[in-house]
Design a protein around this motif. Structure first.
Motif, PDB file in Angstrom:
ATOM      1  N   ASN A  28       0.719  -1.308  -0.067  1.00  0.00           N
ATOM      2  CA  ASN A  28      -0.020  -0.037   0.099  1.00  0.00           C
ATOM      3  C   ASN A  28       1.036   1.310  -0.072  1.00  0.00           C
ATOM      4  O   ASN A  28       0.352   2.417  -0.264  1.00  0.00           O
ATOM      5  CB  ASN A  28      -1.117   0.027   1.202  1.00  0.00           C
ATOM      6  CG  ASN A  28      -0.533  -0.097   2.526  1.00  0.00           C
ATOM      7  OD1 ASN A  28       0.835   0.139   2.552  1.00  0.00           O
ATOM      8  ND2 ASN A  28      -1.217  -0.016   3.569  1.00  0.00           N
ATOM      9  N   GLN A  29       2.329   1.182   0.214  1.00  0.00           N
ATOM     10  CA  GLN A  29       2.920   2.208   0.195  1.00  0.00           C
ATOM     11  C   GLN A  29       3.891   2.279  -1.305  1.00  0.00           C
ATOM     12  O   GLN A  29       4.387   3.546  -1.366  1.00  0.00           O
ATOM     13  CB  GLN A  29       4.154   2.278   1.279  1.00  0.00           C
ATOM     14  CG  GLN A  29       3.571   2.354   2.457  1.00  0.00           C
ATOM     15  CD  GLN A  29       4.613   2.414   3.697  1.00  0.00           C
ATOM     16  OE1 GLN A  29       5.181   1.425   4.076  1.00  0.00           O
ATOM     17  NE2 GLN A  29       4.853   3.421   4.163  1.00  0.00           N
ATOM     18  N   VAL A  30       3.523   1.312  -2.118  1.00  0.00           N
ATOM     19  CA  VAL A  30       4.223   1.497  -3.190  1.00  0.00           C
ATOM     20  C   VAL A  30       3.527   1.704  -4.465  1.00  0.00           C
ATOM     21  O   VAL A  30       2.145   1.403  -4.724  1.00  0.00           O
ATOM     22  CB  VAL A  30       4.814  -0.158  -3.596  1.00  0.00           C
ATOM     23  CG1 VAL A  30       5.596  -0.068  -4.917  1.00  0.00           C
ATOM     24  CG2 VAL A  30       5.583  -0.472  -2.423  1.00  0.00           C
ATOM     25  N   ARG A  31       3.933   2.807  -5.116  1.00  0.00           N
ATOM     26  CA  ARG A  31       2.958   3.435  -6.233  1.00  0.00           C
ATOM     27  C   ARG A  31       3.468   2.525  -7.542  1.00  0.00           C
ATOM     28  O   ARG A  31       2.452   2.017  -8.396  1.00  0.00           O
ATOM     29  CB  ARG A  31       3.321   4.972  -6.388  1.00  0.00           C
ATOM     30  CG  ARG A  31       3.039   5.615  -5.380  1.00  0.00           C
ATOM     31  CD  ARG A  31       1.320   5.823  -5.374  1.00  0.00           C
ATOM     32  NE  ARG A  31       1.150   6.539  -4.083  1.00  0.00           N
ATOM     33  CZ  ARG A  31       0.358   6.105  -3.078  1.00  0.00           C
ATOM     34  NH1 ARG A  31       0.643   4.722  -2.733  1.00  0.00           N
ATOM     35  NH2 ARG A  31       0.098   6.880  -2.151  1.00  0.00           N
ATOM     36  N   SER A  32       4.620   2.322  -7.798  1.00  0.00           N
ATOM     37  CA  SER A  32       5.048   1.501  -9.056  1.00  0.00           C
ATOM     38  C   SER A  32       6.564   1.062  -8.886  1.00  0.00           C
ATOM     39  O   SER A  32       7.258   1.434  -7.986  1.00  0.00           O
ATOM     40  CB  SER A  32       5.013   2.404 -10.329  1.00  0.00           C
ATOM     41  OG  SER A  32       5.850   3.578 -10.271  1.00  0.00           O
ATOM     42  N   ILE A  82      13.908   1.126  -9.657  1.00  0.00           N
ATOM     43  CA  ILE A  82      13.453   2.165  -8.534  1.00  0.00           C
ATOM     44  C   ILE A  82      12.003   1.763  -8.250  1.00  0.00           C
ATOM     45  O   ILE A  82      11.019   1.795  -9.185  1.00  0.00           O
ATOM     46  CB  ILE A  82      13.643   3.440  -9.625  1.00  0.00           C
ATOM     47  CG1 ILE A  82      14.784   3.688 -10.061  1.00  0.00           C
ATOM     48  CG2 ILE A  82      12.999   4.800  -8.609  1.00  0.00           C
ATOM     49  CD1 ILE A  82      15.028   4.847 -10.938  1.00  0.00           C
ATOM     50  N   ILE A  83      11.893   1.751  -6.851  1.00  0.00           N
ATOM     51  CA  ILE A  83      10.497   1.484  -6.344  1.00  0.00           C
ATOM     52  C   ILE A  83       9.999   2.978  -5.855  1.00  0.00           C
ATOM     53  O   ILE A  83      10.487   3.540  -5.115  1.00  0.00           O
ATOM     54  CB  ILE A  83      10.706   0.579  -5.174  1.00  0.00           C
ATOM     55  CG1 ILE A  83      11.104  -0.697  -5.502  1.00  0.00           C
ATOM     56  CG2 ILE A  83       9.239   0.374  -4.322  1.00  0.00           C
ATOM     57  CD1 ILE A  83      11.352  -1.832  -4.302  1.00  0.00           C
ATOM     58  N   ILE A  84       8.930   3.206  -6.521  1.00  0.00           N
ATOM     59  CA  ILE A  84       8.128   4.492  -6.336  1.00  0.00           C
ATOM     60  C   ILE A  84       7.435   4.251  -5.062  1.00  0.00           C
ATOM     61  O   ILE A  84       6.177   3.430  -5.246  1.00  0.00           O
ATOM     62  CB  ILE A  84       7.447   5.064  -7.379  1.00  0.00           C
ATOM     63  CG1 ILE A  84       8.633   5.048  -8.786  1.00  0.00           C
ATOM     64  CG2 ILE A  84       7.081   6.392  -7.200  1.00  0.00           C
ATOM     65  CD1 ILE A  84       9.505   6.037  -8.706  1.00  0.00           C
ATOM     66  N   MET A  90       4.205  12.224  -0.531  1.00  0.00           N
ATOM     67  CA  MET A  90       5.299  12.697  -1.423  1.00  0.00           C
ATOM     68  C   MET A  90       5.602  11.480  -2.051  1.00  0.00           C
ATOM     69  O   MET A  90       6.065  10.424  -1.127  1.00  0.00           O
ATOM     70  CB  MET A  90       6.257  13.406  -0.677  1.00  0.00           C
ATOM     71  CG  MET A  90       7.544  13.782  -1.800  1.00  0.00           C
ATOM     72  SD  MET A  90       8.798  14.618  -1.155  1.00  0.00           S
ATOM     73  CE  MET A  90       9.682  13.266  -0.223  1.00  0.00           C
ATOM     74  N   GLU A  91       6.054  11.481  -3.364  1.00  0.00           N
ATOM     75  CA  GLU A  91       6.496  10.207  -3.970  1.00  0.00           C
ATOM     76  C   GLU A  91       8.012  10.249  -4.031  1.00  0.00           C
ATOM     77  O   GLU A  91       8.372  11.427  -4.345  1.00  0.00           O
ATOM     78  CB  GLU A  91       5.952  10.004  -5.420  1.00  0.00           C
ATOM     79  CG  GLU A  91       4.596   9.538  -5.362  1.00  0.00           C
ATOM     80  CD  GLU A  91       3.727   9.207  -6.767  1.00  0.00           C
ATOM     81  OE1 GLU A  91       4.676   9.307  -7.751  1.00  0.00           O
ATOM     82  OE2 GLU A  91       2.582   8.460  -6.969  1.00  0.00           O
ATOM     83  N   VAL A  92       8.518   9.169  -3.630  1.00  0.00           N
ATOM     84  CA  VAL A  92      10.184   9.268  -3.701  1.00  0.00           C
ATOM     85  C   VAL A  92      10.433   7.885  -4.453  1.00  0.00           C
ATOM     86  O   VAL A  92       9.806   6.876  -4.111  1.00  0.00           O
ATOM     87  CB  VAL A  92      10.756   9.157  -2.268  1.00  0.00           C
ATOM     88  CG1 VAL A  92      12.092   9.064  -2.184  1.00  0.00           C
ATOM     89  CG2 VAL A  92      10.360  10.566  -1.596  1.00  0.00           C
TER      90      VAL A  92
END
Length: 158
Positions: A28-32, A82-84, A90-92
């Protein structure tokens, strides 16, 4: 008669590798998860902040987790990803050696971390998941970056 079974709460985790260890962050913290790409360096940032990428029109700061955790030199290969992730709205991007697994972990299998795991300070860790055939170090993304670092990175996004 139906037998009552205890329901075990599970969390879904993305598994990634840094050097020889496996780590996990909650899905749930991972966007892509992205392939390695050109990173534009930003002056006057800590060494572990590699710069920014343009991800589908959004400028996203990128940090190298090996560098952040003092695990040695960055060697980017075909498996580097790269795990977004989302940290404080904020996305990192997190550079990792490989990201190739999604698993369910019973919450009761996650134990408190020892003071140092694989050279990484306990403050960065949520716990250690002891699974039948592997040990998984669970990251606490909210602690991987300090408030000051998050604020500095959010100004990079603009």
């Amino acid at each position: 008669m139906l037998e009552h079974k205890d329901i075990v709460e599970e969390i879904k985790v993305i598994v990634f590798r840094l050097v020889d260890e496996e780590y996990g962050v909650e899905v749930n913290q991972v966007r892509s998860i992205e392939h390695m790409q050109k990173i534009t360096r930003v002056p006057r940032t800590p060494d572990f902040v590699k710069g920014v990428i343009n991800l589908r029109g959004i400028v996203t700061p990128v940090i190298d987790l090996k560098s952040r955790f003092d695990l040695g030199e960055e060697n980017y290969t075909d498996t580097t990803r790269i795990i977004i992730v989302a940290v404080d709205d904020m996305e990192v991007g997190l550079i990792v050696d490989a990201a190739n697994d999604v698993i369910d972990i019973p919450v009761n299998k996650i134990e408190q971390p020892p003071a140092v795991v694989g050279g990484i300070n306990k403050a960065y860790l949520r716990g250690v998941a002891k699974l039948s055939d592997r040990l998984l170090i669970m990251l606490n993304l909210d602690k991987v970056l300090s408030n000051e670092e998050i604020q500095a990175m959010s100004s990079m996004e603009r």
